[in-house]
Design a protein around this motif. Structure first.
Motif, PDB file in Angstrom:
ATOM      1  N   GLY A 185       0.739   5.593  -0.490  1.00 31.74           N
ATOM      2  CA  GLY A 185      -0.014   6.569  -0.629  1.00 31.74           C
ATOM      3  C   GLY A 185       0.430   8.030   0.142  1.00 31.74           C
ATOM      4  O   GLY A 185       1.542   7.654   1.019  1.00 31.74           O
ATOM      5  N   TYR A 245      -3.479   7.428  -3.692  1.00 32.43           N
ATOM      6  CA  TYR A 245      -2.901   5.941  -3.109  1.00 32.43           C
ATOM      7  C   TYR A 245      -3.005   4.875  -4.175  1.00 32.43           C
ATOM      8  O   TYR A 245      -4.019   4.863  -4.745  1.00 32.43           O
ATOM      9  CB  TYR A 245      -3.380   5.738  -1.710  1.00 32.43           C
ATOM     10  CG  TYR A 245      -4.713   5.593  -1.577  1.00 32.43           C
ATOM     11  CD1 TYR A 245      -4.854   3.824  -1.399  1.00 32.43           C
ATOM     12  CD2 TYR A 245      -5.688   6.353  -1.429  1.00 32.43           C
ATOM     13  CE1 TYR A 245      -6.306   3.355  -1.467  1.00 32.43           C
ATOM     14  CE2 TYR A 245      -6.973   5.748  -1.387  1.00 32.43           C
ATOM     15  CZ  TYR A 245      -7.307   4.346  -1.500  1.00 32.43           C
ATOM     16  OH  TYR A 245      -8.548   4.013  -1.135  1.00 32.43           O
ATOM     17  N   ALA A 280      -5.198  -1.343  -0.952  1.00 35.04           N
ATOM     18  CA  ALA A 280      -6.701  -1.447  -0.521  1.00 35.04           C
ATOM     19  C   ALA A 280      -7.258  -0.312   0.085  1.00 35.04           C
ATOM     20  O   ALA A 280      -6.552   0.582   0.640  1.00 35.04           O
ATOM     21  CB  ALA A 280      -6.591  -2.706   0.757  1.00 35.04           C
ATOM     22  N   PRO A 281      -8.575  -0.215  -0.100  1.00 34.19           N
ATOM     23  CA  PRO A 281      -8.996   0.899   0.136  1.00 34.19           C
ATOM     24  C   PRO A 281      -9.126   0.921   1.970  1.00 34.19           C
ATOM     25  O   PRO A 281      -8.906   0.038   2.669  1.00 34.19           O
ATOM     26  CB  PRO A 281     -10.867   0.717   0.035  1.00 34.19           C
ATOM     27  CG  PRO A 281     -10.902  -0.373  -1.152  1.00 34.19           C
ATOM     28  CD  PRO A 281      -9.540  -1.052  -0.794  1.00 34.19           C
ATOM     29  N   THR A 282      -8.903   2.366   2.263  1.00 39.69           N
ATOM     30  CA  THR A 282      -8.796   2.730   3.831  1.00 39.69           C
ATOM     31  C   THR A 282      -9.995   3.888   4.310  1.00 39.69           C
ATOM     32  O   THR A 282     -10.375   4.408   3.431  1.00 39.69           O
ATOM     33  CB  THR A 282      -7.365   3.388   3.910  1.00 39.69           C
ATOM     34  OG1 THR A 282      -7.366   3.695   5.384  1.00 39.69           O
ATOM     35  CG2 THR A 282      -7.487   4.517   3.313  1.00 39.69           C
ATOM     36  N   ASP A 283     -10.409   3.279   5.511  1.00 40.34           N
ATOM     37  CA  ASP A 283     -11.268   4.398   6.231  1.00 40.34           C
ATOM     38  C   ASP A 283     -10.536   5.479   6.755  1.00 40.34           C
ATOM     39  O   ASP A 283     -11.231   6.637   7.244  1.00 40.34           O
ATOM     40  CB  ASP A 283     -12.019   3.646   7.491  1.00 40.34           C
ATOM     41  CG  ASP A 283     -12.855   2.466   6.846  1.00 40.34           C
ATOM     42  OD1 ASP A 283     -13.299   2.517   5.677  1.00 40.34           O
ATOM     43  OD2 ASP A 283     -13.323   1.521   7.630  1.00 40.34           O
ATOM     44  N   THR A 287      -9.123   8.352   6.167  1.00 39.92           N
ATOM     45  CA  THR A 287      -8.938   9.420   5.123  1.00 39.92           C
ATOM     46  C   THR A 287      -8.529  10.652   5.794  1.00 39.92           C
ATOM     47  O   THR A 287      -8.047  11.673   5.439  1.00 39.92           O
ATOM     48  CB  THR A 287     -10.158   9.811   4.283  1.00 39.92           C
ATOM     49  OG1 THR A 287     -11.244   9.883   5.374  1.00 39.92           O
ATOM     50  CG2 THR A 287     -10.771   8.500   3.532  1.00 39.92           C
ATOM     51  N   TRP A 306       0.881  -1.157  -0.085  1.00 38.53           N
ATOM     52  CA  TRP A 306      -0.032   0.019  -0.075  1.00 38.53           C
ATOM     53  C   TRP A 306       0.780   1.217   0.116  1.00 38.53           C
ATOM     54  O   TRP A 306       1.865   1.546   0.924  1.00 38.53           O
ATOM     55  CB  TRP A 306      -0.969   0.081   1.193  1.00 38.53           C
ATOM     56  CG  TRP A 306      -2.032   1.081   1.320  1.00 38.53           C
ATOM     57  CD1 TRP A 306      -3.338   0.996   0.897  1.00 38.53           C
ATOM     58  CD2 TRP A 306      -1.994   2.539   1.596  1.00 38.53           C
ATOM     59  NE1 TRP A 306      -4.067   2.023   0.896  1.00 38.53           N
ATOM     60  CE2 TRP A 306      -3.306   3.085   1.506  1.00 38.53           C
ATOM     61  CE3 TRP A 306      -0.985   3.290   2.131  1.00 38.53           C
ATOM     62  CZ2 TRP A 306      -3.494   4.262   1.661  1.00 38.53           C
ATOM     63  CZ3 TRP A 306      -1.170   4.543   2.181  1.00 38.53           C
ATOM     64  CH2 TRP A 306      -2.526   5.055   2.299  1.00 38.53           C
ATOM     65  N   CYS A 352      -5.119  -0.598   9.844  1.00 38.83           N
ATOM     66  CA  CYS A 352      -5.845  -0.275   8.497  1.00 38.83           C
ATOM     67  C   CYS A 352      -6.363  -1.782   8.128  1.00 38.83           C
ATOM     68  O   CYS A 352      -7.339  -1.889   7.464  1.00 38.83           O
ATOM     69  CB  CYS A 352      -4.791   0.119   7.515  1.00 38.83           C
ATOM     70  SG  CYS A 352      -4.282   1.606   7.789  1.00 38.83           S
ATOM     71  N   SER A 353      -5.489  -2.802   8.366  1.00 36.72           N
ATOM     72  CA  SER A 353      -5.976  -4.026   7.783  1.00 36.72           C
ATOM     73  C   SER A 353      -5.247  -5.220   8.579  1.00 36.72           C
ATOM     74  O   SER A 353      -3.942  -5.023   8.884  1.00 36.72           O
ATOM     75  CB  SER A 353      -5.738  -4.349   6.214  1.00 36.72           C
ATOM     76  OG  SER A 353      -5.590  -5.540   6.020  1.00 36.72           O
TER      77      SER A 353
END
Length: 151
Positions: free
Chosen positions: A43, A59, A62-65, A67, A41, A100-101
């Motif tokens: 970004g 970025y 994987a999408p991230t919350d 922001t 990842w 994040c994950s």
């Protein structure tokens, strides 16, 4: 691809007049994720000094919350305050880590300075434990020195 081989490609992206700054940043994220096997990842976060927050920019990954990150919170928020590189070999060992994950095992964050002011950072997550070396830090500092030319 070696960091030395990536440097001229980063420079070429930065000087490309046919794409916007956002497209250049995204192209650099893409290049790094495709060229460095343990960069999972990649970004940018940019600082808003009035609100003391970081805001997610371009970025790849994987999408991230996450922001918006307050200064001081998580690895990125700590770099916004410290103005120093932060290499985390094992994120599970960090008290002030924003998960994040579950796949993220390590992280490196390198601040981006324009005229001596920390305006943001490049943030890289890896699915491997402890993959980042001093060579990664120096390379990412180079990337940020090139990116400064966009501001």
């Amino acid at each position: 691809m070696s960091f030395e081989n990536l440097k001229p490609i980063v420079s070429e992206i930065v000087i490309n007049d046919s794409i916007t700054r956002e497209e250049k940043l995204l192209a650099i994220c893409q290049l790094l994720t495709e060229s460095v096997s343990y960069y999972n990842w990649v970004g940018f976060y940019f600082a808003n000094h009035e609100t003391q927050t970081l805001h997610l920019g371009p970025y790849i990954g994987a999408p991230t919350d996450h922001t918006v990150i307050p200064f001081g919170k998580g690895i990125c928020g700590q770099v916004a305050v410290s103005n120093s590189n932060f290499v985390v070999p094992d994120v599970s060992a960090q008290d002030n880590y924003i998960a994040c994950s579950f796949t993220v095992k390590s992280e490196i964050v390198v601040p981006l300075f324009v005229n001596g002011v920390n305006i943001g950072q490049i943030d890289i997550d890896s699915h491997e434990l402890d993959p980042f070396s001093e060579a990664d830090e120096r390379f990412l500092e180079y990337v940020n020195q090139e990116i400064v030319k966009l501001f």
